[in-house]
Design a protein around this motif. Structure first.
Motif: not given
Length: 71
Positions: A10-11, A39
């Protein structure tokens, strides 16, 4: 047969990667991922039991306990 689950990066937050797993998220140390990971990338995660390492660890813990409680 190994389970196939979709894991998505996701990050990144400092030295951690936030991983999406269905509706859940969890973090992994960024150092466990390939340098090129970014990401949105889908990753594969394999979890394997290491029976030999487990037995070694149990012996070490038992030995330490014997030392502590033998006194």
């Amino acid at each position: 047969m190994p389970r196939q689950e979709l894991l998505v990066i996701d990050r990144f937050e400092e030295d951690a990667a936030v991983i999406e797993y269905g509706r859940q998220t969890f973090t992994l140390p960024r150092s466990l991922l390939p340098r090129a990971a970014k990401e949105g990338d889908v990753i594969k995660l394999a979890v394997v039991l290491d029976n030999e390492a487990t037995l070694r660890r149990k012996k070490e813990v038992r030995s330490l306990a014997d030392e502590v409680f033998a006194k």
